[in-house]
Design an enzyme around this catalytic site. Structure first.
Site, PDB file in Angstrom:
ATOM      1  N   GLY A 109       0.888  -1.589   0.466  1.00  0.00           N
ATOM      2  CA  GLY A 109      -0.107   0.102   0.179  1.00  0.00           C
ATOM      3  C   GLY A 109       1.022   1.213   0.301  1.00  0.00           C
ATOM      4  O   GLY A 109       1.715   1.326  -1.014  1.00  0.00           O
ATOM      5  N   SER A 110       0.336   2.125   0.412  1.00  0.00           N
ATOM      6  CA  SER A 110       1.056   3.722   0.369  1.00  0.00           C
ATOM      7  C   SER A 110       1.930   3.525   1.846  1.00  0.00           C
ATOM      8  O   SER A 110       2.191   2.337   2.801  1.00  0.00           O
ATOM      9  CB  SER A 110       0.513   4.421   1.508  1.00  0.00           C
ATOM     10  OG  SER A 110       0.119   4.452   2.062  1.00  0.00           O
ATOM     11  N   THR A 111       3.195   4.063   1.218  1.00  0.00           N
ATOM     12  CA  THR A 111       5.120   4.817   1.689  1.00  0.00           C
ATOM     13  C   THR A 111       3.921   5.103   3.194  1.00  0.00           C
ATOM     14  O   THR A 111       4.758   4.613   4.371  1.00  0.00           O
ATOM     15  CB  THR A 111       5.070   5.659   0.998  1.00  0.00           C
ATOM     16  OG1 THR A 111       6.082   4.638  -0.224  1.00  0.00           O
ATOM     17  CG2 THR A 111       6.898   5.726   2.126  1.00  0.00           C
ATOM     18  N   GLU A 112       3.156   6.055   3.288  1.00  0.00           N
ATOM     19  CA  GLU A 112       3.017   6.969   4.591  1.00  0.00           C
ATOM     20  C   GLU A 112       2.160   5.810   5.788  1.00  0.00           C
ATOM     21  O   GLU A 112       2.821   5.904   6.776  1.00  0.00           O
ATOM     22  CB  GLU A 112       1.319   7.534   3.977  1.00  0.00           C
ATOM     23  CG  GLU A 112       0.987   8.461   5.462  1.00  0.00           C
ATOM     24  CD  GLU A 112      -0.123   9.767   4.608  1.00  0.00           C
ATOM     25  OE1 GLU A 112      -0.262   9.306   3.563  1.00  0.00           O
ATOM     26  OE2 GLU A 112      -0.966  10.139   5.903  1.00  0.00           O
ATOM     27  N   GLY A 164       2.237   2.277   5.257  1.00  0.00           N
ATOM     28  CA  GLY A 164       3.953   1.312   5.535  1.00  0.00           C
ATOM     29  C   GLY A 164       4.714   1.681   6.698  1.00  0.00           C
ATOM     30  O   GLY A 164       4.621   0.670   8.100  1.00  0.00           O
ATOM     31  N   GLU A 207       5.719  -3.767   0.469  1.00  0.00           N
ATOM     32  CA  GLU A 207       5.820  -3.254  -0.360  1.00  0.00           C
ATOM     33  C   GLU A 207       5.094  -1.840  -0.915  1.00  0.00           C
ATOM     34  O   GLU A 207       3.634  -2.049  -1.032  1.00  0.00           O
ATOM     35  CB  GLU A 207       5.002  -4.314  -1.670  1.00  0.00           C
ATOM     36  CG  GLU A 207       5.618  -4.525  -3.001  1.00  0.00           C
ATOM     37  CD  GLU A 207       4.689  -3.624  -4.085  1.00  0.00           C
ATOM     38  OE1 GLU A 207       5.124  -2.215  -4.092  1.00  0.00           O
ATOM     39  OE2 GLU A 207       3.827  -4.486  -4.709  1.00  0.00           O
ATOM     40  N   CYS A 232       1.574   0.206  -8.595  1.00  0.00           N
ATOM     41  CA  CYS A 232       2.841   1.045  -7.531  1.00  0.00           C
ATOM     42  C   CYS A 232       4.378   1.361  -8.537  1.00  0.00           C
ATOM     43  O   CYS A 232       5.230   2.292  -8.214  1.00  0.00           O
ATOM     44  CB  CYS A 232       2.962   0.436  -6.286  1.00  0.00           C
ATOM     45  SG  CYS A 232       2.963  -1.481  -6.721  1.00  0.00           S
TER      46      CYS A 232
HETATM   47  P1  NAI Z   1      -3.598   2.353   1.842  1.00  0.00           P
HETATM   48  O1  NAI Z   1      -1.868   2.577   2.288  1.00  0.00           O
HETATM   49  O2  NAI Z   1      -4.212   3.326   3.115  1.00  0.00           O
HETATM   50  O3  NAI Z   1      -4.314   1.151   1.796  1.00  0.00           O
HETATM   51  C1  NAI Z   1      -3.627   0.214   1.587  1.00  0.00           C
HETATM   52  C2  NAI Z   1      -3.977  -0.842   2.532  1.00  0.00           C
HETATM   53  O4  NAI Z   1      -3.748  -0.716   4.530  1.00  0.00           O
HETATM   54  C3  NAI Z   1      -5.931  -0.856   2.900  1.00  0.00           C
HETATM   55  O5  NAI Z   1      -6.349  -2.743   2.983  1.00  0.00           O
HETATM   56  C4  NAI Z   1      -5.844  -0.356   4.213  1.00  0.00           C
HETATM   57  O6  NAI Z   1      -7.060  -1.203   4.394  1.00  0.00           O
HETATM   58  C5  NAI Z   1      -4.712  -0.358   4.876  1.00  0.00           C
HETATM   59  N1  NAI Z   1      -4.391   0.468   6.083  1.00  0.00           N
HETATM   60  C6  NAI Z   1      -4.512   1.936   6.025  1.00  0.00           C
HETATM   61  N2  NAI Z   1      -4.738   2.348   7.125  1.00  0.00           N
HETATM   62  C7  NAI Z   1      -4.081   1.394   7.870  1.00  0.00           C
HETATM   63  C8  NAI Z   1      -3.028   1.261   8.649  1.00  0.00           C
HETATM   64  N3  NAI Z   1      -2.955   2.667   9.154  1.00  0.00           N
HETATM   65  N4  NAI Z   1      -2.915  -0.467   9.503  1.00  0.00           N
HETATM   66  C9  NAI Z   1      -3.101  -1.078   8.929  1.00  0.00           C
HETATM   67  N5  NAI Z   1      -3.266  -1.046   7.583  1.00  0.00           N
HETATM   68  C10 NAI Z   1      -3.918   0.299   7.347  1.00  0.00           C
HETATM   69  O7  NAI Z   1      -4.036   3.790   0.318  1.00  0.00           O
HETATM   70  P2  NAI Z   1      -5.212   4.164  -0.112  1.00  0.00           P
HETATM   71  O8  NAI Z   1      -5.662   5.168   1.361  1.00  0.00           O
HETATM   72  O9  NAI Z   1      -6.297   2.966  -0.283  1.00  0.00           O
HETATM   73  O10 NAI Z   1      -4.489   5.052  -1.099  1.00  0.00           O
HETATM   74  C11 NAI Z   1      -3.584   6.359  -0.919  1.00  0.00           C
HETATM   75  C12 NAI Z   1      -2.320   6.069  -1.910  1.00  0.00           C
HETATM   76  O11 NAI Z   1      -2.154   4.337  -1.575  1.00  0.00           O
HETATM   77  C13 NAI Z   1      -2.596   6.041  -3.494  1.00  0.00           C
HETATM   78  O12 NAI Z   1      -3.177   7.259  -4.038  1.00  0.00           O
HETATM   79  C14 NAI Z   1      -1.617   5.294  -3.765  1.00  0.00           C
HETATM   80  O13 NAI Z   1      -0.383   6.423  -4.211  1.00  0.00           O
HETATM   81  C15 NAI Z   1      -0.640   4.206  -2.469  1.00  0.00           C
HETATM   82  N6  NAI Z   1      -1.084   3.122  -2.815  1.00  0.00           N
HETATM   83  C16 NAI Z   1       0.217   1.864  -3.920  1.00  0.00           C
HETATM   84  C17 NAI Z   1      -0.426   0.871  -3.409  1.00  0.00           C
HETATM   85  C18 NAI Z   1       0.387   0.704  -3.663  1.00  0.00           C
HETATM   86  O14 NAI Z   1       0.691  -0.379  -5.055  1.00  0.00           O
HETATM   87  N7  NAI Z   1       1.751   0.147  -3.957  1.00  0.00           N
HETATM   88  C19 NAI Z   1      -1.576   0.096  -3.294  1.00  0.00           C
HETATM   89  C20 NAI Z   1      -2.938   1.070  -3.199  1.00  0.00           C
HETATM   90  C21 NAI Z   1      -2.258   2.767  -2.865  1.00  0.00           C
END
Ligand code: NAI
Ligand code: MG
Length: 501
Positions: free
Chosen positions: A252-255, A257, A274, A308
């Protein structure tokens, strides 16, 4: 311009699946959330609710972790032979393959991607991942090690290592490739003998839930895989912090992560990440330009830029800059943007209203800072979360649209003058996930490949994925590698055994 929506017949198994509220999978049973709460998942092509899904939170995560713990510590799972484990993973691949149309339809409904793409890429790649990993179940070996031990002169030892599963694994996945990300995570965990609590993204929980049904049908013992849908801040955070979880794998997002790393510190669980990217895609003037232009278009527009590894910074050698930008913009204008179920659609909607706002916000900031769009640049009005495929020029390297991950169909095209001048600019990012190089000069290509700080470099191709090819990030793009032999390192640990003879 609005999107015309015509009624389309959808796969009947997929429509049956979304016709009922979906429960979560804990210890082999389909159950409601402890709180009784549900949340909606939306169809991004229309903005309408597709289905209600049980909303997991701390209590459900706790039950799921306990089930995974029992299955790992004392359940039948740990007594299976590697061959039996491998057969189950292979069986899951077979079952998934039998349901390609249903899964492709669920992906399209929940995520928005074109059905033609889900059918050709997402589902077959997931099948292949399970097959590839099934083969590894019987090949996780230790070594025998000759040792010297200077302080016990004359003594003899037999020393060897065992590769053992890391234990209970929490897996948190995103919405851009919902099924495929589940396969990337589950495949190596199951092949290595771990047990799992999987939390799919709240935007796209459906295919992971249907996969949970196939996992039970394949014959995995209860508790080996638990699927708990829910929000990140609640269910995800509880999983990342849980002290009975041995490892957390996150995409997911670096933030987020970084939040995962903090949450994992409580019991020092292992972490693999990742994360995001802002990948440079470099076109030299000696490249086959037709191929490079088509490649640059697919590098950024595939999956609507929600990758990503999207090639979002397109560096073009100055003498061919105008030609490449013109070719790319012409391609962008020819992309049919529409609902994923429509067979003529090349690009579907973004996944959510939030993602649409984020991408549009970047477009506004970019224009305000002086960038110009040679194609696209706006959201598409009407129902659904559609945005135009966009090529930006006249950017500066410090601008947000060049530095930050947009995660939408937006590429910044940037001229460069020489490989020496290019390299520091290409590497000038906090990310390091992927890069592309287009040239006929193989020496130049391999020299640059060695100097780019990225986990993957594609030469005269882009977005080539294979179950056997490790994928992951340098710098803030992540920790560890997915897929290939490398990922197994993250799901196993080494035990050294030393016997005095
Ligand atoms: P996100 O990083 O918030 O979500 C990804 C996963 O993490 C989801 O299952 C979400 O429920 C979970 N998550 C969110 N906050 C969490 C926390 N505090 N503790 C544990 N798990 C948590 O990503 P989001 O908000 O959907 O998208 C935001 C940005 O992130 C996108 O615009 C993109 O730049 C990036 N992103 C990168 C991805 C990649 O494949 N590397 C995939 C999705 C988003
Ligand atoms: Mg959805």
């Amino acid at each position: 311009m609005g999107i015309a929506v015509s009624p389309i017949q959808i796969d009947s198994n997929a429509s049956d699946f979304i016709s009922k509220p979906r429960k979560m999978l804990i210890d082999g049973k389909w159950v409601n959330a402890a709180s009784g709460k549900t949340f909606p998942t939306y169809n991004p092509a229309t903005g309408e609710v597709l289905a209600q899904v049980a909303e997991g939170d701390r209590a459900d995560i706790d039950l799921a972790v306990q089930a995974a713990r029992r299955a790992f510590d004392s359940g039948p799972w740990s007594r299976l032979t590697p061959s039996e484990r491998g057969k189950l993973v292979w069986k899951l691949a077979d079952l998934l393959e039998e349901h390609i149309e249903e899964f492709a339809t669920l992906e399209t409904l929940d995520n928005g991607k074109p059905l033609t793409v889900a059918r050709a890429a997402d589902v077959p790649l997931a099948v292949d991942m399970f097959r590839y990993m099934a083969g590894w179940a019987t090949k996780l070996e230790g070594t025998t090690i000759p040792i010297s031990v200077p302080y016990t002169p004359g003594a003899q030892y037999h020393a060897y290592t065992l590769r053992e599963p890391v234990g209970v694994v929490g897996q948190i996945i995103p919405w851009n490739f919902p099924l495929l990300m589940a396969a990337w995570k589950l495949g190596p965990a199951l092949a290595s003998g771990c047990t799992v609590v999987l939390k799919p993204a709240e935007q796209t929980p459906l295919s992971a839930l249907r996969l949970g049904e196939l996992i039970m049908e394949a014959g995995f013992p209860d508790g080996v895989v638990n699927v708990v849908p829910g929000y990140g801040e609640t269910a995800g955070a509880a999983l990342a912090a849980h002290d009975q979880v041995d490892k957390i794998a996150f995409t997911g997002s670096t933030e987020v992560g970084k939040l995962i790393v903090h949450a994992a510190a409580g019991n020092l669980k292992k972490v693999s990440l990742e994360l995001g990217g802002k990948s440079p895609n470099v076109v030299f003037k000696d490249a086959d330009l037709d191929t490079a232009i088509a490649g640059a278009a697919s590098a950024i527009f595939f999956n609507h830029g929600q990758c990503c590894c999207a090639g979002s910074r397109l560096y073009v050698e100055r003498p061919v800059f105008d030609q490449v930008v013109e070719g790319l913009s012409a391609k962008a204008k020819k992309i049919n943007v529409g609902p994923g179920l429509d067979p003529t659609t090349h690009m579907g909607p973004l996944v959510s209203e939030e993602q649409l706002q984020r991408v549009c916000n970047y477009l506004e900031i970019g224009m305000a800072e002086g960038a110009k769009a040679t194609s696209g640049g706006r959201k598409i009005g009407g129902k659904g979360y559609f945005v135009e495929p966009t090529v930006l020029v006249d950017t500066k390297d410090y601008m947000k649209v060049v530095q930050e991950e947009i995660f939408g169909p937006v590429v910044a095209a940037i001229p460069f003058d020489s490989p020496e001048e290019l390299l520091p600019r290409a590497n000038d990012t906090v990310y390091g996930l992927a890069a592309g190089i287009w040239t006929k000069d193989i020496s130049k290509a391999h020299r640059l490949a060695a100097s780019l700080r990225a986990g993957t470099v594609w030469i005269n191709c882009y977005n080539i994925f294979d179950a056997s090819l490790p994928f992951g990030g340098y710098k803030q793009s992540g920790w560890g590698r997915e897929m290939g032999k490398d990922v197994l390192e993250l799901y196993t640990q080494t035990k050294a055994v030393c016997a005095r003879l």
